[in-house]
Motif scaffolding. Structure first.
Motif, PDB file in Angstrom:
ATOM      1  N   THR A  74       7.382  -6.279   2.290  1.00 45.65           N
ATOM      2  CA  THR A  74       8.642  -5.675   2.696  1.00 45.65           C
ATOM      3  C   THR A  74       9.109  -4.625   1.699  1.00 45.65           C
ATOM      4  O   THR A  74       9.276  -4.887   0.516  1.00 45.65           O
ATOM      5  CB  THR A  74       9.721  -6.746   2.857  1.00 45.65           C
TER       6      THR A  74
ATOM      7  N   ASN B 185      10.358   3.137   5.580  1.00 46.87           N
ATOM      8  CA  ASN B 185       9.509   2.636   4.483  1.00 46.87           C
ATOM      9  C   ASN B 185       8.953   3.788   3.649  1.00 46.87           C
ATOM     10  O   ASN B 185       7.768   3.797   3.300  1.00 46.87           O
ATOM     11  CB  ASN B 185       8.362   1.787   5.024  1.00 46.87           C
ATOM     12  N   THR B 186       9.801   4.741   3.333  1.00 50.58           N
ATOM     13  CA  THR B 186       9.347   5.940   2.639  1.00 50.58           C
ATOM     14  C   THR B 186      10.301   6.291   1.507  1.00 50.58           C
ATOM     15  O   THR B 186      11.526   6.185   1.654  1.00 50.58           O
ATOM     16  CB  THR B 186       9.239   7.117   3.621  1.00 50.58           C
TER      17      THR B 186
ATOM     18  N   GLN C 289       0.860  -1.180   0.000  1.00 47.28           N
ATOM     19  CA  GLN C 289       0.000   0.000   0.000  1.00 47.28           C
ATOM     20  C   GLN C 289       0.899   1.235   0.000  1.00 47.28           C
ATOM     21  O   GLN C 289       1.851   1.322   0.775  1.00 47.28           O
ATOM     22  CB  GLN C 289      -0.909   0.013   1.237  1.00 47.28           C
TER      23      GLN C 289
ATOM     24  N   SER D 123       3.456   0.396   3.037  1.00 45.33           N
ATOM     25  CA  SER D 123       3.146  -0.602   4.056  1.00 45.33           C
ATOM     26  C   SER D 123       2.793  -1.899   3.362  1.00 45.33           C
ATOM     27  O   SER D 123       2.527  -1.944   2.168  1.00 45.33           O
ATOM     28  CB  SER D 123       1.995  -0.139   4.949  1.00 45.33           C
TER      29      SER D 123
END
Length: 127
Positions: free
Chosen positions: A28, A77-78, A3, A25
């Motif tokens: 991984t 995670n960005t 996502q 998200s």
């Protein structure tokens, strides 16, 4: 599944700067090459930039080279797109996309090469 949620768009004057963020998200984050695309009204979606999963390889469209910088923070995670010296022709909806990692030298400038997409964020540059 991955996502993706973009943020950071807005209205800016020509010559100004914006930084877009895309938070991932699900699957991984490190498994994915990440890209930014944009689509202006009446035009097809076009490639902007791409970054490998390690961040060691980046690619840019000629139209943004030297003005935009793609980066990623794997701990957060960005993925980011720093946009400087913006021009009215940069006006578009900007979307991030994730592609299952193949190699750090993998170059994927076509939308159909990506597996997951965010909803997009509007960037408007006034003259």
């Amino acid at each position: 599944q991955v996502q993706l949620v973009e943020s950071g768009g807005g209205l800016v004057q020509a010559g100004g700067s914006l930084r877009l963020s895309c938070a991932a998200s699900g699957r991984t984050f490190l498994d994915n090459t990440m890209g930014w695309f944009r689509q202006a009204p009446g035009k097809e979606r076009e490639f902007v930039a791409q970054i490998s999963r390690s961040g060691g390889s980046t690619y840019y469209a000629d139209s943004v080279k030297g003005r935009f910088t793609i980066s990623r923070d794997n701990a957060k995670n960005t993925v980011y797109l720093q946009m400087n010296t913006l021009k009215p022709e940069d006006t578009a909806v900007y979307s991030c996309a994730a592609r299952h990692w193949r190699s750090d030298s993998d170059y994927a400038p076509e939308p159909n090469q990506y597996d997951y997409w965010g909803q997009g964020t509007q960037v408007t540059v006034s003259s």
